[in-house]
Design a protein around this motif. Sequence first.
Motif, PDB file in Angstrom:
ATOM      1  N   VAL A 212      -4.388   4.982  11.570  1.00 34.17           N
ATOM      2  CA  VAL A 212      -5.635   4.415  11.302  1.00 34.17           C
ATOM      3  C   VAL A 212      -6.585   4.522  12.629  1.00 34.17           C
ATOM      4  N   PHE A 213      -6.015   4.189  13.916  1.00 35.75           N
ATOM      5  CA  PHE A 213      -6.961   4.671  15.021  1.00 35.75           C
ATOM      6  C   PHE A 213      -7.288   5.995  15.299  1.00 35.75           C
ATOM      7  N   ILE A 214      -6.803   6.798  15.043  1.00 33.65           N
ATOM      8  CA  ILE A 214      -7.051   8.408  15.177  1.00 33.65           C
ATOM      9  C   ILE A 214      -7.721   9.027  13.861  1.00 33.65           C
ATOM     10  N   GLU A 215      -7.781   8.101  12.699  1.00 34.57           N
ATOM     11  CA  GLU A 215      -8.243   8.666  11.581  1.00 34.57           C
ATOM     12  C   GLU A 215      -7.452   9.824  10.736  1.00 34.57           C
ATOM     13  N   ASP A 216      -5.938   9.713  10.683  1.00 33.27           N
ATOM     14  CA  ASP A 216      -5.270  10.946  10.568  1.00 33.27           C
ATOM     15  C   ASP A 216      -4.710  10.677   9.167  1.00 33.27           C
ATOM     16  N   LYS A 217      -5.196  11.182   8.005  1.00 35.55           N
ATOM     17  CA  LYS A 217      -4.694  10.706   6.577  1.00 35.55           C
ATOM     18  C   LYS A 217      -3.318  11.326   6.463  1.00 35.55           C
ATOM     19  N   ALA A 218      -2.976  12.345   6.961  1.00 35.55           N
ATOM     20  CA  ALA A 218      -1.586  12.906   6.656  1.00 35.55           C
ATOM     21  C   ALA A 218      -0.606  12.058   7.254  1.00 35.55           C
ATOM     22  N   ALA A 219      -0.849  11.712   8.544  1.00 38.09           N
ATOM     23  CA  ALA A 219       0.036  10.886   9.306  1.00 38.09           C
ATOM     24  C   ALA A 219       0.248   9.545   8.644  1.00 38.09           C
ATOM     25  N   TYR A 220      -0.773   8.929   8.001  1.00 34.19           N
ATOM     26  CA  TYR A 220      -0.807   7.667   7.402  1.00 34.19           C
ATOM     27  C   TYR A 220       0.067   7.693   6.027  1.00 34.19           C
ATOM     28  N   ASP A 221       0.002   8.924   5.230  1.00 33.78           N
ATOM     29  CA  ASP A 221       0.594   8.916   3.990  1.00 33.78           C
ATOM     30  C   ASP A 221       2.209   9.361   4.353  1.00 33.78           C
ATOM     31  N   LYS A 222       2.358  10.193   5.616  1.00 39.11           N
ATOM     32  CA  LYS A 222       3.848  10.382   5.948  1.00 39.11           C
ATOM     33  C   LYS A 222       4.739   8.925   6.368  1.00 39.11           C
ATOM     34  N   ALA A 223       3.827   7.981   6.881  1.00 43.85           N
ATOM     35  CA  ALA A 223       4.371   6.839   7.272  1.00 43.85           C
ATOM     36  C   ALA A 223       4.589   5.970   6.035  1.00 43.85           C
ATOM     37  N   VAL A 224       3.790   5.950   5.107  1.00 44.46           N
ATOM     38  CA  VAL A 224       3.954   5.248   4.028  1.00 44.46           C
ATOM     39  C   VAL A 224       5.243   5.664   3.142  1.00 44.46           C
ATOM     40  N   GLY A 225       5.247   7.143   3.115  1.00 47.84           N
ATOM     41  CA  GLY A 225       6.178   7.537   2.163  1.00 47.84           C
ATOM     42  C   GLY A 225       7.750   7.225   2.787  1.00 47.84           C
ATOM     43  N   ILE A 226       7.831   7.427   3.979  1.00 49.82           N
ATOM     44  CA  ILE A 226       9.144   7.070   4.706  1.00 49.82           C
ATOM     45  C   ILE A 226       9.225   5.440   4.454  1.00 49.82           C
ATOM     46  N   PHE A 227       8.299   4.544   4.603  1.00 54.70           N
ATOM     47  CA  PHE A 227       8.549   3.235   4.699  1.00 54.70           C
ATOM     48  C   PHE A 227       9.030   2.946   3.086  1.00 54.70           C
ATOM     49  N   ARG A 228       8.490   3.452   2.246  1.00 54.33           N
ATOM     50  CA  ARG A 228       8.686   3.113   0.819  1.00 54.33           C
ATOM     51  C   ARG A 228      10.253   3.372   0.556  1.00 54.33           C
ATOM     52  N   THR A 229      10.998   4.219   1.023  1.00 58.98           N
ATOM     53  CA  THR A 229      12.266   4.610   1.030  1.00 58.98           C
ATOM     54  C   THR A 229      13.021   3.717   2.084  1.00 58.98           C
ATOM     55  N   ARG A 230      12.715   3.624   3.190  1.00 61.11           N
ATOM     56  CA  ARG A 230      13.340   2.577   4.112  1.00 61.11           C
ATOM     57  C   ARG A 230      13.475   1.297   3.553  1.00 61.11           C
ATOM     58  N   MET A 231      12.363   0.509   3.150  1.00 65.26           N
ATOM     59  CA  MET A 231      12.394  -0.902   3.030  1.00 65.26           C
ATOM     60  C   MET A 231      13.317  -1.457   1.796  1.00 65.26           C
ATOM     61  N   PRO A 232      13.356  -0.668   0.669  1.00 61.72           N
ATOM     62  CA  PRO A 232      14.689  -0.833  -0.342  1.00 61.72           C
ATOM     63  C   PRO A 232      16.081  -0.831   0.471  1.00 61.72           C
ATOM     64  N   ALA A 233      16.277   0.036   1.388  1.00 61.81           N
ATOM     65  CA  ALA A 233      17.413   0.150   2.012  1.00 61.81           C
ATOM     66  C   ALA A 233      17.652  -0.818   3.036  1.00 61.81           C
ATOM     67  N   TYR A 234      16.676  -1.634   3.374  1.00 61.62           N
ATOM     68  CA  TYR A 234      16.987  -2.666   4.693  1.00 61.62           C
ATOM     69  C   TYR A 234      17.068  -3.959   3.947  1.00 61.62           C
ATOM     70  N   VAL A 235      16.277  -4.461   2.736  1.00 64.01           N
ATOM     71  CA  VAL A 235      16.549  -5.695   2.201  1.00 64.01           C
ATOM     72  C   VAL A 235      16.953  -5.308   0.595  1.00 64.01           C
ATOM     73  N   TYR A 236      18.106  -6.066   0.432  1.00 67.64           N
ATOM     74  CA  TYR A 236      18.875  -5.864  -0.812  1.00 67.64           C
ATOM     75  C   TYR A 236      18.093  -6.955  -1.843  1.00 67.64           C
ATOM     76  N   LEU A 237      17.993  -6.380  -2.898  1.00 64.18           N
ATOM     77  CA  LEU A 237      17.768  -7.267  -4.043  1.00 64.18           C
ATOM     78  C   LEU A 237      18.796  -6.846  -5.228  1.00 64.18           C
ATOM     79  N   THR A 238      19.144  -7.989  -6.093  1.00 64.29           N
ATOM     80  CA  THR A 238      20.438  -7.859  -7.038  1.00 64.29           C
ATOM     81  C   THR A 238      19.798  -6.942  -7.851  1.00 64.29           C
ATOM     82  N   THR A 239      18.619  -6.573  -8.408  1.00 66.10           N
ATOM     83  CA  THR A 239      18.156  -5.601  -9.407  1.00 66.10           C
ATOM     84  C   THR A 239      18.358  -4.049  -8.713  1.00 66.10           C
TER      85      THR A 239
END
Length: 392
Positions: A212-239
Amino acid sequence: MKVHRSVAVVVSLLASLTVPAATVPSATAAPAAFTHPGVLVSRPQLDFMRAKVNAGAQPWKSAYDAMRGTAYASLTRTAKPRAVVECGPYSNPNLGCTDERQDALAAYTLSLIWYVTRDARYAQKAIQIMDAWSATIRDHTNSNAPLQTAWAGSSWPRAAEIIKYTYTGWPNANRFATMLRTVYLPEIQNGRANTNGNWELSMMEAPLGIAVFIEDKAAYDKAVGIFRTRMPAYVYLTTDGSLPKTPPGSGIDTRAEIISYWHDQSTFVDGLSQETCRDFAHTGYGIAAAAHFAETARHQGQDIWGEIKDRMRHALGLHTKYENGDPVPSWLCGGSKSRELGPTTEVGYNALSTRLGIPMANTQKYTEQHRPQGTDNLFIAWETLTHAQNPS
């Protein structure tokens, strides 16, 4: 201070159940134009905070006064930059690790005081600290380099966003941006799939703020992509199924490996964290980093909260339930736990309860009883002040 170590996953040839790794969803594109200030706190949130403090309203005034009473708020602080910050396991060696984290927190603290008081001395002191580091640091080394970089790299852009976009006069702002781009981002932007989850969640929080600070869209998207796989692997739901999801690329594939990775916990319930049975302190780091990530994304127009609200409300509810005094059942972590969740609930509680209207009795009780939530001296700071009951 507790320092995190990578989890060594032992492959069991006897395990019979193989669990497929989570697939990687595509990242929503970064905003067409970034919103500033927009790392963890937005201008409307800062205005809300300032109005409450100046009106003497609680709990913001007591939170602000507590912040002002710490060494982080000092106008006589001398920054302690190093060209190479070396952080080994258990902070041995500790060559600049504490100094870097605390200088970054001080810059953020001073920027908040500047915003409330409009006393230019605080903005100038924050700039002085940031300039000292941007003129000096070149690398992070040793085994805890990724985590150290993530912690400091989470605090720096919070401070930089406030100063750059609300104070006039920071000649070296571009040099600071270059520091974040060349020293911090490369160390953390690819994540670390086989570590305990709080590592990678912090390693995504920092790149998102930096992007956000350096206004780097590629870095932003990369962080979102990894976050979206890590979060379901960090907190469990019965689903998720009978077993938790696994981080892509971690090599954690079998039932035996998953149970080992989840610190020998074999019964899974809504809100359980991959680190719950390690201890609540590290779990709190992961929950806080996830909340910070979602909040920054929200300021940029992206609804990560909508994607993770069920995991977060259950995670907060489960851990605060036992922090509040409920006995730990024998099936959970062998019936014992540590009460070290820390100042980690304000951002998540505000997003889910204040804004989305989700009932969260356990989290509410914990949050209100621990106000004002201060700092963990690592990467969490002053969140009662910035996020308590903040509708913006």
